[in-house]
Design an enzyme around this catalytic site. Structure first.
Site, PDB file in Angstrom:
ATOM      1  N   SER A 143      47.060  40.856  28.469  1.00 31.72           N
ATOM      2  CA  SER A 143      46.141  39.717  28.575  1.00 31.72           C
ATOM      3  C   SER A 143      45.500  39.497  27.208  1.00 31.72           C
ATOM      4  O   SER A 143      45.502  40.400  26.370  1.00 31.72           O
ATOM      5  CB  SER A 143      45.042  40.039  29.597  1.00 31.72           C
ATOM      6  OG  SER A 143      44.067  39.001  29.629  1.00 31.72           O
ATOM      7  N   TYR A 157      38.440  45.956  32.813  1.00 28.15           N
ATOM      8  CA  TYR A 157      39.726  45.234  32.774  1.00 28.15           C
ATOM      9  C   TYR A 157      40.231  45.118  31.334  1.00 28.15           C
ATOM     10  O   TYR A 157      41.398  45.409  31.038  1.00 28.15           O
ATOM     11  CB  TYR A 157      39.540  43.848  33.395  1.00 28.15           C
ATOM     12  CG  TYR A 157      40.768  42.961  33.306  1.00 28.15           C
ATOM     13  CD1 TYR A 157      41.886  43.209  34.099  1.00 28.15           C
ATOM     14  CD2 TYR A 157      40.797  41.875  32.426  1.00 28.15           C
ATOM     15  CE1 TYR A 157      43.014  42.393  34.015  1.00 28.15           C
ATOM     16  CE2 TYR A 157      41.924  41.054  32.342  1.00 28.15           C
ATOM     17  CZ  TYR A 157      43.024  41.316  33.138  1.00 28.15           C
ATOM     18  OH  TYR A 157      44.133  40.516  33.057  1.00 28.15           O
TER      19      TYR A 157
HETATM   20  P1  NAP Z   1      47.630  37.979  41.335  1.00 26.86           P
HETATM   21  O1  NAP Z   1      47.889  36.543  41.629  1.00 26.86           O
HETATM   22  O2  NAP Z   1      46.455  38.642  41.979  1.00 26.86           O
HETATM   23  O3  NAP Z   1      48.954  38.840  41.616  1.00 26.86           O
HETATM   24  C1  NAP Z   1      48.957  40.223  41.362  1.00 26.86           C
HETATM   25  C2  NAP Z   1      50.274  40.820  41.799  1.00 26.86           C
HETATM   26  O4  NAP Z   1      50.273  42.241  41.524  1.00 26.86           O
HETATM   27  C3  NAP Z   1      50.521  40.683  43.290  1.00 26.86           C
HETATM   28  O5  NAP Z   1      51.904  40.568  43.524  1.00 26.86           O
HETATM   29  C4  NAP Z   1      49.988  42.002  43.835  1.00 26.86           C
HETATM   30  O6  NAP Z   1      50.549  42.265  45.110  1.00 26.86           O
HETATM   31  C5  NAP Z   1      50.490  42.955  42.754  1.00 26.86           C
HETATM   32  N1  NAP Z   1      49.765  44.233  42.689  1.00 26.86           N
HETATM   33  C6  NAP Z   1      48.448  44.434  42.434  1.00 26.86           C
HETATM   34  N2  NAP Z   1      48.178  45.755  42.452  1.00 26.86           N
HETATM   35  C7  NAP Z   1      49.352  46.390  42.705  1.00 26.86           C
HETATM   36  C8  NAP Z   1      49.727  47.751  42.834  1.00 26.86           C
HETATM   37  N3  NAP Z   1      48.836  48.760  42.719  1.00 26.86           N
HETATM   38  N4  NAP Z   1      51.023  48.051  43.092  1.00 26.86           N
HETATM   39  C9  NAP Z   1      51.941  47.058  43.231  1.00 26.86           C
HETATM   40  N5  NAP Z   1      51.649  45.756  43.108  1.00 26.86           N
HETATM   41  C10 NAP Z   1      50.364  45.423  42.852  1.00 26.86           C
HETATM   42  O7  NAP Z   1      47.401  38.198  39.765  1.00 26.86           O
HETATM   43  P2  NAP Z   1      47.995  37.389  38.517  1.00 26.86           P
HETATM   44  O8  NAP Z   1      46.948  36.473  38.042  1.00 26.86           O
HETATM   45  O9  NAP Z   1      49.348  36.875  38.823  1.00 26.86           O
HETATM   46  O10 NAP Z   1      48.079  38.599  37.470  1.00 26.86           O
HETATM   47  C11 NAP Z   1      49.314  39.264  37.200  1.00 26.86           C
HETATM   48  C12 NAP Z   1      49.190  39.999  35.871  1.00 26.86           C
HETATM   49  O11 NAP Z   1      48.852  39.052  34.851  1.00 26.86           O
HETATM   50  C13 NAP Z   1      48.114  41.063  35.845  1.00 26.86           C
HETATM   51  O12 NAP Z   1      48.571  42.178  35.110  1.00 26.86           O
HETATM   52  C14 NAP Z   1      46.954  40.393  35.127  1.00 26.86           C
HETATM   53  O13 NAP Z   1      46.138  41.309  34.465  1.00 26.86           O
HETATM   54  C15 NAP Z   1      47.722  39.528  34.153  1.00 26.86           C
HETATM   55  N6  NAP Z   1      46.961  38.359  33.667  1.00 26.86           N
HETATM   56  C16 NAP Z   1      46.615  37.325  34.498  1.00 26.86           C
HETATM   57  C17 NAP Z   1      45.944  36.216  33.976  1.00 26.86           C
HETATM   58  C18 NAP Z   1      45.589  35.021  34.803  1.00 26.86           C
HETATM   59  O14 NAP Z   1      44.929  34.105  34.273  1.00 26.86           O
HETATM   60  N7  NAP Z   1      46.008  34.902  36.033  1.00 26.86           N
HETATM   61  C19 NAP Z   1      45.610  36.190  32.614  1.00 26.86           C
HETATM   62  C20 NAP Z   1      45.963  37.265  31.796  1.00 26.86           C
HETATM   63  C21 NAP Z   1      46.667  38.337  32.335  1.00 26.86           C
HETATM   64  P3  NAP Z   1      49.738  43.143  46.236  1.00 26.86           P
HETATM   65  O15 NAP Z   1      48.294  42.757  46.132  1.00 26.86           O
HETATM   66  O16 NAP Z   1      50.396  42.790  47.532  1.00 26.86           O
HETATM   67  O17 NAP Z   1      49.989  44.556  45.847  1.00 26.86           O
END
Ligand code: NAP
Length: 259
Positions: A143, A157
């Protein structure tokens, strides 16, 4: 034109929702055979059905990346199903917000368990299979928060996202021996279930702070991951790609207003 990656086996942790689902969709569109991982079975099975609806080969494995046995099982299932593993997208992550004064030891342990330990365990579990591939790739979703910027409520985070890059740099050196590259994508604010849960005000303010005036899409992140997985990116390792619509560029609000 890049060499097609058709038929390659790709595992996306956190591929059941948000950014990971977008990464999976881009790889499915490129003809890869994709395994997605998440803890919620109903959501995961539904996501696999959606991603494979146009004939793509998609499997879902229910696993928690914070548990070593689960990461070993998720890799074994991907290898069994698709005959090997070429690309690991270590994307699973959580981003609960808590200010430092309210943060419990459990809050810290829990976020590190998924974001840092989960990334490392997934890479470790995938190593034997990736070493056998002629195109072994690890692509970590970090991120901008942590490596570049800060945001109140996300000190734990930010620490995990910066830790992923510390891990990446040494892993890239160690894994180079096996011809595996290790890189990271650093999204800014991207449309996802996780981001939507932060509420409409957060989204509005974020859009206003981005020079391109829109949030990123999961597909934007998927396209960067796909590039890193191509044969043409084989000489890139230990590097980061920022996808933030220019959000980390303005040195002040004045810089945005002067746009
Ligand atoms: P999200 O919509 O909440 O999706 C998170 C995904 O990770 C889901 O599939 C969730 O499935 C899975 N997950 C979470 N904990 C887990 C675990 N312990 N074991 C296996 N699967 C797990 O989040 P997102 O926004 O797509 O974020 C995805 C990644 O992008 C993260 O690493 C986040 O830090 C990074 N990121 C996001 C943003 C943003 O703006 N959205 C920005 C920068 C970085 P379950 O809950 O069913 O396990």
């Amino acid at each position: 034109m890049f060499t097609p990656i058709t038929g390659r086996s790709v595992l996306v942790t956190g591929g059941t929702k948000g950014i990971g689902k977008g990464i999976a969709a881009v790889f499915v569109g490129a003809g890869a055979r994709v395994t997605i991982v998440g803890r919620d079975h109903t959501v995961g099975a539904q996501a696999a059905a959606e991603l494979g609806a146009d004939g793509g080969e998609v499997a879902y494995v229910c696993a928690d990346v914070g548990l070593r046995a689960d990461t070993e099982r998720m890799v074994a299932e991907a290898v069994d199903r698709f005959g090997g593993l070429d690309v690991l997208c270590a994307n699973a992550g959580v981003f609960p917000d808590t200010r430092l004064e309210d943060m419990t030891e459990q809050d810290i342990d829990s976020i590190f368990a998924t974001n840092v330990k989960g990334t490392m365990l997934a890479v470790k579990a995938a190593l034997p299979a990736l070493s056998k591939s002629a195109h072994g790739r690890v692509i970590i979703t970090s991120s901008v928060t942590g490596p570049i910027t800060g945001f109140p409520g996300w000190s734990h985070y930010g620490a995990t996202k910066a830790a992923q890059l510390g891990f990446m740099r040494t892993a890239a050196i160690e894994l180079a021996r096996s011809g595996i590259t290790v890189n990271a994508v650093l999204p800014g604010n991207v449309e996802s279930e996780g981001l939507t849960a932060l509420g409409p005000e957060y989204r509005e303010k974020m859009e206003a702070s981005i020079p391109l005036r829109k949030l990123g899409t999961a597909e934007d992140v998927g396209n960067a991951a796909l590039f890193l997985a191509t044969d043409e990116a084989a000489y890139i390792t230990g590097q980061t790609i920022i996808l933030d619509g220019g959000q980390t560029l303005p040195e002040s609000l004045l810089a945005l207003e002067a746009q």
